[in-house]
Design a protein around this motif. Structure first.
Motif, PDB file in Angstrom:
ATOM      1  N   ASP A 370      -2.480  27.244  22.886  1.00 55.47           N
ATOM      2  CA  ASP A 370      -1.278  26.581  23.375  1.00 55.47           C
ATOM      3  C   ASP A 370      -1.415  25.064  23.194  1.00 55.47           C
ATOM      4  N   ASP A 372       0.524  22.576  23.986  1.00 57.45           N
ATOM      5  CA  ASP A 372       0.852  21.740  25.145  1.00 57.45           C
ATOM      6  C   ASP A 372      -0.313  21.699  26.134  1.00 57.45           C
ATOM      7  N   GLY A 373      -0.932  22.867  26.326  1.00 61.06           N
ATOM      8  CA  GLY A 373      -2.088  22.931  27.218  1.00 61.06           C
ATOM      9  C   GLY A 373      -3.226  22.084  26.666  1.00 61.06           C
ATOM     10  N   TYR A 376      -2.510  18.451  27.173  1.00 62.84           N
ATOM     11  CA  TYR A 376      -2.656  18.125  28.603  1.00 62.84           C
ATOM     12  C   TYR A 376      -4.127  17.881  28.944  1.00 62.84           C
ATOM     13  N   SER A 379      -5.416  14.723  27.256  1.00 62.40           N
ATOM     14  CA  SER A 379      -4.877  13.502  27.859  1.00 62.40           C
ATOM     15  C   SER A 379      -5.630  13.152  29.140  1.00 62.40           C
ATOM     16  N   ARG A 380      -6.418  14.127  29.657  1.00 64.55           N
ATOM     17  CA  ARG A 380      -7.224  13.839  30.844  1.00 64.55           C
ATOM     18  C   ARG A 380      -8.649  13.487  30.460  1.00 64.55           C
TER      19      ARG A 380
ATOM     20  N   PHE B  83      -3.481   6.790  31.477  1.00 66.07           N
ATOM     21  CA  PHE B  83      -3.179   8.039  32.184  1.00 66.07           C
ATOM     22  C   PHE B  83      -1.674   8.252  32.204  1.00 66.07           C
ATOM     23  N   LEU B  84      -1.266   9.457  31.840  1.00 66.32           N
ATOM     24  CA  LEU B  84       0.154   9.794  31.922  1.00 66.32           C
ATOM     25  C   LEU B  84       0.362  10.882  32.969  1.00 66.32           C
ATOM     26  N   ALA B  85       1.175  10.602  33.957  1.00 67.09           N
ATOM     27  CA  ALA B  85       1.625  11.660  34.867  1.00 67.09           C
ATOM     28  C   ALA B  85       2.847  12.286  34.193  1.00 67.09           C
ATOM     29  N   PHE B  86       2.691  13.537  33.792  1.00 64.36           N
ATOM     30  CA  PHE B  86       3.704  14.183  32.948  1.00 64.36           C
ATOM     31  C   PHE B  86       5.014  14.432  33.690  1.00 64.36           C
ATOM     32  N   PRO B  89       4.504  18.770  34.044  1.00 66.02           N
ATOM     33  CA  PRO B  89       3.077  19.128  34.017  1.00 66.02           C
ATOM     34  C   PRO B  89       2.884  20.538  33.457  1.00 66.02           C
ATOM     35  N   VAL B  90       1.836  20.708  32.660  1.00 64.34           N
ATOM     36  CA  VAL B  90       1.641  21.954  31.922  1.00 64.34           C
ATOM     37  C   VAL B  90       0.865  22.964  32.762  1.00 64.34           C
ATOM     38  N   GLU B  91       1.292  24.208  32.724  1.00 63.70           N
ATOM     39  CA  GLU B  91       0.564  25.272  33.428  1.00 63.70           C
ATOM     40  C   GLU B  91      -0.566  25.780  32.538  1.00 63.70           C
ATOM     41  N   VAL B 144      -4.594  25.718  37.100  1.00 66.48           N
ATOM     42  CA  VAL B 144      -3.867  24.457  36.993  1.00 66.48           C
ATOM     43  C   VAL B 144      -2.349  24.664  36.906  1.00 66.48           C
ATOM     44  N   ASN B 145      -1.660  24.203  37.916  1.00 74.71           N
ATOM     45  CA  ASN B 145      -0.185  24.185  37.967  1.00 74.71           C
ATOM     46  C   ASN B 145       0.487  25.559  37.964  1.00 74.71           C
ATOM     47  N   GLU B 157      -0.425  15.882  39.811  1.00 70.29           N
ATOM     48  CA  GLU B 157      -0.567  14.810  38.829  1.00 70.29           C
ATOM     49  C   GLU B 157      -1.160  13.568  39.485  1.00 70.29           C
ATOM     50  N   GLN B 160      -4.804  13.940  40.149  1.00 73.11           N
ATOM     51  CA  GLN B 160      -5.597  13.690  38.933  1.00 73.11           C
ATOM     52  C   GLN B 160      -5.750  12.191  38.700  1.00 73.11           C
ATOM     53  N   LEU B 164      -9.216  10.128  38.519  1.00 74.55           N
ATOM     54  CA  LEU B 164      -9.640   9.536  37.246  1.00 74.55           C
ATOM     55  C   LEU B 164      -9.623   8.002  37.291  1.00 74.55           C
TER      56      LEU B 164
END
Ligand SMILES: Nc1ncnc2c1ncn2[C@@H]1O[C@H](COP(=O)(O)OP(=O)(O)O)[C@@H](O)[C@H]1O
Ligand SMILES: [Mg+2]
Lengths: 425, 251
Positions: A370, A372-373, A376, A379-380, B83-86, B89-91, B144-145, B157, B160, B164
């Motif tokens: 995936d 997008d996953g 994500y 990005s962390r 850092f981006l707070a989406f 947010p992705v599951e 996660v999510n 978010e 995190q 971080l």
């Protein structure tokens, strides 16, 4: 009906290369199994359930050569308090094994062929029963020619797991092992299996579970790259009994794992799960047949395959709900994670239902990581490789979580992680 | 801190220009807000800054403390402090929230040549920060999510972000889908991180969030450009009159 000539010739050639062991109590079962092999013939690519997996190298008289794996990784289950039973190229090793003694359990070797044994009621019986409606001639071949195995009778709660450890020592070894497990009413056993066994391995496991019996099975098939294995589990479940089997497969050029489950007592539960990771020449086949023949039984099939560099995964899974097997709860999922475009997943899910009050679901998917996953996680701050590994382990989680013991779940996950890390280089 | 100059971005797949010369500088210690109508390119800007695939920078630059971030992989940008707070947010089924957080914290530490956080220290820190955000133990354990409500995802978010401790925090519509209480929690989380050495870029539709997070500078984005920049009063103007006047004026 006469067999097609090609099949007849292949079967004759294989049988000519085998010698039936001194049977003792198993002699009659072996003779009958041989007769089944002769009438069915050994499988070839024309058989309905061998379309996706070529059986040639499993059938040919001699085992194809398989190099031995050199690895400094400690064998799995090393931390578990267990009773070890070791086979080297299919031969029982008394020096490496523990004494075959445990409370509530009797353990004998198949090769110790006495004239009378309790296993007579199970050996080859479940296998023979499992030949209908789909033929499994390699399992009959096994019953006829198995040279060794363990016969385990459990009369109470076994104090620790029995651990079958298979070592592969010769590049051309061809092993045929047959194990029988009989769980008495209310008794419990966990069976562990690990290791590559041989260059070519034919294994049959018959498990008879009486009312209220519990059987857990966790196995990790060896990592040798060129090894081949055809394994079959046949189990029959009594009332309120539980059967849970999980298999991890990494590497091996060819693996066919069959599982034939019959739920014959009300309220029984059967779960069978598999996680596999492979690349290149890896070909992995799970073929499952579950028959619901009692009220209010639950079955689950959870199979996950991670494939890359041209690896192939096969899943053939059937749920048969017989007339009168009301309140059946059947669940089946088979999924593959294709890490590149060269890999493929072939799935054949089947449902056949003759009762009206049942809930059965099945699903099969095939997909890439995936994106997008992955973004994500990256990005962390998690690098692409480890992020992909994390998602891969997550993909396998549903199957791994079928193992009840959490420390064993973790051990399986750490093996997968190690495999992924090695592959990334 | 963050310096964006004449940034032009188009989609990789199709010949569609989305950002058409964005100029923006966020100083350390400051909170900048970006407002603007739907489709003006706000999320695109946040994705391009954090390194998402699918966008092509055709002109311009973006630097963090003088370092070109556009050439970096997403994980390198994260380690550098982005850092981006989406917005969405992705599951991630199968990956526990705790495992994810610890892996991220330690990956960044490793990339920066710092020592990894021990398991016990990590637990202590994460529990304290989660408590501030009213994130319970169960949410930390879950994948996660997965199965999180909209508000829980947004608080996750911020958790995190708190773990971080990035230099440059970009929040993309973190307020959307939040009720008043959740918005306060989020704002408190952000305010707790306000610091001399840290910059914020807060993307929002509404004045609401900016009541709680006082911005130093407000930008209006439209059609891929910053069309107006002002103080907090600009946000009030949008709240009262909408974008029409500002946009008409800008053209
Ligand atoms: N991946 C994409 N594919 C197609 N169109 C996109 C993509 N990303 C952004 N866009 C388009 O770019 C414009 C800006 O979108 P976006 O950055 O999401 O705006 P905002 O966040 O300000 O609402 C919109 O017209 C949107 O449809
Ligand atoms: Mg947006």
């Amino acid at each position: 009906m006469a067999l097609p000539q090609i099949k007849q010739d292949a079967t004759d050639a294989r049988l000519a290369a085998l010698e039936m062991p001194q049977g003792g109590w198993s002699k009659a079962a072996r003779d009958e199994a041989l007769a089944r092999v002769r009438s069915m013939g050994l499988p070839n690519g024309r058989d309905e359930y061998w379309k996706y997996t070529r059986p040639d190298t499993l059938v040919q008289p001699d085992a194809p050569k398989a190099a031995l794996l050199e690895s400094d990784e400690a064998p799995i289950f090393g931390e578990v308090d267990r009773l070890k039973v070791v086979f080297v190229d299919g031969v029982f090793s008394a020096e490496e094994s523990d004494d075959l003694v445990m409370e509530h359990v009797s353990i004998d070797r198949l090769a110790d062929a006495s004239d009378i044994h309790w296993a007579k009621d199970v050996y080859g019986v479940l296998e023979a029963h499992g030949q209908v409606p789909v033929q499994r001639p390699l399992a009959s071949l096994n019953t006829a020619f198995a040279t060794d195995g363990v016969l385990i009778h459990v009369s109470g709660k076994a104090p620790k797991p029995i651990s079958l450890i298979y070592r592969h020592a010769s590049e051309t070894s061809d092993a045929i092992l047959h194990h029988v497990v009989k769980i008495d009413s209310g008794a419990e056993l966990t069976l562990l299996e690990n290791g590559p066994a041989a260059a070519r391995f034919n294994k049959c496991l018959e498990v008879e579970i009486a009312d209220g019996g519990v059987f857990h099975h966790i196995r990790a098939q060896g990592r040798d790259h060129e090894r081949r294995a055809a394994t079959a589990i046949f189990t029959r479940l009594g009332e309120e009994s539980v059967f849970k089997s999980f298999t991890l497969t990494a590497n091996g050029v060819l693996t066919r794992n069959e599982c034939v489950i019959e739920l014959t007592g009300d309220n029984a539960v059967a779960h069978v799960a598999g996680a596999c990771v492979g690349d290149g020449d890896f070909h992995h086949d799970d073929t499952v047949f579950i028959t619901h023949d009692a009220l209010n039984c639950e079955s689950r099939q959870v199979f996950k395959k991670v494939l890359r560099n041209g690896a192939t995964g096969v899943f053939q899974g059937k749920i048969l709900v017989k007339e009168g097997a009301q309140k059946t709860d059947g669940y089946q999922i088979s999924q593959s994670l294709l890490l590149d475009e060269d890999s493929q997943f072939l799935a054949k899910p089947e449902l056949e239902i003759y009762a009206d009050d049942v809930a059965c679901s099945h699903g099969s998917t095939s997909g890439a990581i995936d994106e997008d996953g992955l973004f994500y996680l990256r990005s962390r701050g998690i690098e692409e490789g480890p992020a992909t590994d994390l998602l891969t382990i997550a993909f396998l989680a549903e199957a791994v979580m079928e193992i009840e013991d959490e420390s064993l779940q973790e051990e399986i996950n750490s093996r997968v992680e190690a495999w992924l890390t090695r592959r990334r280089g | 801190m963050l310096e964006i100059k004449n940034l032009h971005v188009q989609l990789e797949e199709e010949d569609k220009q989305i950002l058409k010369g964005v100029n923006l500088t966020v100083e350390a210690g400051k909170v900048h807000a970006i407002m603007g109508p739907n489709g003006s390119g706000k999320s695109t800007l946040s994705y391009v800054l954090s390194g998402k695939d699918g966008y092509e920078v055709t002109e311009g630059s973006a630097t963090l403390e003088g370092e070109d971030i556009l050439e970096m992989e997403p994980e390198e940008r994260a380690a550098a402090g982005v850092f981006l707070a989406f917005q969405y947010p992705v599951e991630i089924p199968g990956v526990g929230n705790m495992t994810f957080l610890r892996t991220a914290v330690n990956a960044q530490r490793k990339a920066r040549g710092e020592e990894e956080m021990s398991a016990s220290e990590f637990l202590k820190v994460v529990r304290a920060k989660a408590k501030d955000l009213k994130i319970d133990a169960d949410m930390l354990k879950r994948p996660v999510n997965v199965g999180f409500s909209g508000g829980e995802k947004k608080r996750n978010e911020i958790l995190q972000m708190a773990m971080l401790e990035p230099k440059m925090c970009i929040l993309d519509e973190t307020d959307s889908g939040l009720d008043v209480d959740a918005m306060k929690l989020v704002a408190e989380g952000v305010n707790a991180l306000r610091d001399e050495g840290r910059g914020f870029l807060v993307i929002t539709h509404y004045q609401r969030l900016l009541d709680h997070i006082q911005p130093d500078v407000v930008h209006i984005m439209a059609d891929g450009r910053i069309v107006k920049t002002g103080g907090p009063e600009l946000a009030l103007e949008v709240e009262n009159n909408g974008y029409a006047d500002i946009l008409a004026e800008a053209v």
